[in-house]
Design a protein around this motif. Structure first.
Motif, PDB file in Angstrom:
ATOM      1  N   THR A  43      30.007 -24.353 -20.967  1.00 49.39           N
ATOM      2  CA  THR A  43      30.820 -25.499 -20.579  1.00 49.39           C
ATOM      3  C   THR A  43      29.926 -26.603 -20.040  1.00 49.39           C
ATOM      4  O   THR A  43      29.122 -26.384 -19.143  1.00 49.39           O
ATOM      5  CB  THR A  43      31.849 -25.086 -19.503  1.00 49.39           C
ATOM      6  N   LYS A  44      30.072 -27.788 -20.597  1.00 43.68           N
ATOM      7  CA  LYS A  44      29.328 -28.955 -20.110  1.00 43.68           C
ATOM      8  C   LYS A  44      30.113 -29.586 -18.963  1.00 43.68           C
ATOM      9  O   LYS A  44      31.320 -29.764 -19.055  1.00 43.68           O
ATOM     10  CB  LYS A  44      29.139 -29.995 -21.226  1.00 43.68           C
ATOM     11  N   PRO A  45      29.416 -29.946 -17.881  1.00 46.66           N
ATOM     12  CA  PRO A  45      30.115 -30.572 -16.758  1.00 46.66           C
ATOM     13  C   PRO A  45      30.626 -31.971 -17.120  1.00 46.66           C
ATOM     14  O   PRO A  45      30.045 -32.649 -17.969  1.00 46.66           O
ATOM     15  CB  PRO A  45      29.057 -30.654 -15.664  1.00 46.66           C
ATOM     16  N   ASP A  46      31.693 -32.361 -16.476  1.00 49.07           N
ATOM     17  CA  ASP A  46      32.267 -33.690 -16.659  1.00 49.07           C
ATOM     18  C   ASP A  46      31.240 -34.728 -16.199  1.00 49.07           C
ATOM     19  O   ASP A  46      30.711 -34.637 -15.086  1.00 49.07           O
ATOM     20  CB  ASP A  46      33.539 -33.789 -15.824  1.00 49.07           C
ATOM     21  N   PRO A  47      30.925 -35.732 -17.040  1.00 51.26           N
ATOM     22  CA  PRO A  47      29.938 -36.748 -16.655  1.00 51.26           C
ATOM     23  C   PRO A  47      30.290 -37.475 -15.352  1.00 51.26           C
ATOM     24  O   PRO A  47      29.397 -37.812 -14.572  1.00 51.26           O
ATOM     25  CB  PRO A  47      29.932 -37.727 -17.835  1.00 51.26           C
ATOM     26  N   LYS A  48      31.575 -37.709 -15.098  1.00 56.57           N
ATOM     27  CA  LYS A  48      31.970 -38.368 -13.851  1.00 56.57           C
ATOM     28  C   LYS A  48      31.630 -37.504 -12.641  1.00 56.57           C
ATOM     29  O   LYS A  48      31.184 -38.011 -11.616  1.00 56.57           O
ATOM     30  CB  LYS A  48      33.474 -38.670 -13.862  1.00 56.57           C
ATOM     31  N   VAL A  49      31.821 -36.201 -12.776  1.00 58.31           N
ATOM     32  CA  VAL A  49      31.485 -35.277 -11.691  1.00 58.31           C
ATOM     33  C   VAL A  49      29.973 -35.258 -11.480  1.00 58.31           C
ATOM     34  O   VAL A  49      29.493 -35.234 -10.339  1.00 58.31           O
ATOM     35  CB  VAL A  49      32.028 -33.864 -11.993  1.00 58.31           C
TER      36      VAL A  49
END
Length: 142
Positions: A43-49
């Protein structure tokens, strides 16, 4: 008595500490740390996070370096500290801060939150390394 702080050294320490964290938690121990934290490696982390996390890390690194600079400067008023030399001063500051404040926190979190000992050594190791590097920057750049 006046505490003389070098703001340029503090800002450089912030940037260096940011890169130490990136290297420590990405290529060196990122996979093991993520697995021990229970993150799914697919799972790739959310860019905003990620951006929010980086901004808060820089803010935290600033306070870390700023308070450490105050601590090191305050020790200069203790008799005999000048004879220690900057490397001894930096290493003593880093080690005793780590031993008194970081190590117990990591130890308590490991036991009470039932985290793994691998995670303990990764996080405690990063804390010690960042304290040493930032202390060396702050004591050598007057």
């Amino acid at each position: 008595m006046e505490l003389n702080l070098n703001m340029a050294a503090i800002l450089v320490a912030v940037v260096v500490n940011f890169f130490i964290g990136f290297i420590w938690y990405t290529p060196l121990f990122g996979k093991v740390w993520g697995r021990e934290m229970g993150y799914d490696s697919n799972t790739k982390p959310d860019p905003k996070v990620m951006v929010k996390g980086m901004i808060f890390m820089v803010i935290g690194n600033f306070f870390f370096a700023w308070v450490l600079a105050h601590n090191i400067a305050a020790w200069n008023f203790v008799p005999g500290v000048a004879e220690m030399g900057p490397i001894s001063n930096a290493l003593s500051s880093a080690f005793f801060l780590w031993l008194g404040f970081y190590f117990p926190g990591h130890l308590g979190a490991t036991v009470w939150e039932q985290k793994s000992w691998k995670l303990f050594f990764i996080d405690a190791g990063y804390s010690l390394l960042s304290l040493i590097v930032v202390s060396l920057i702050l004591t050598h750049w007057k």
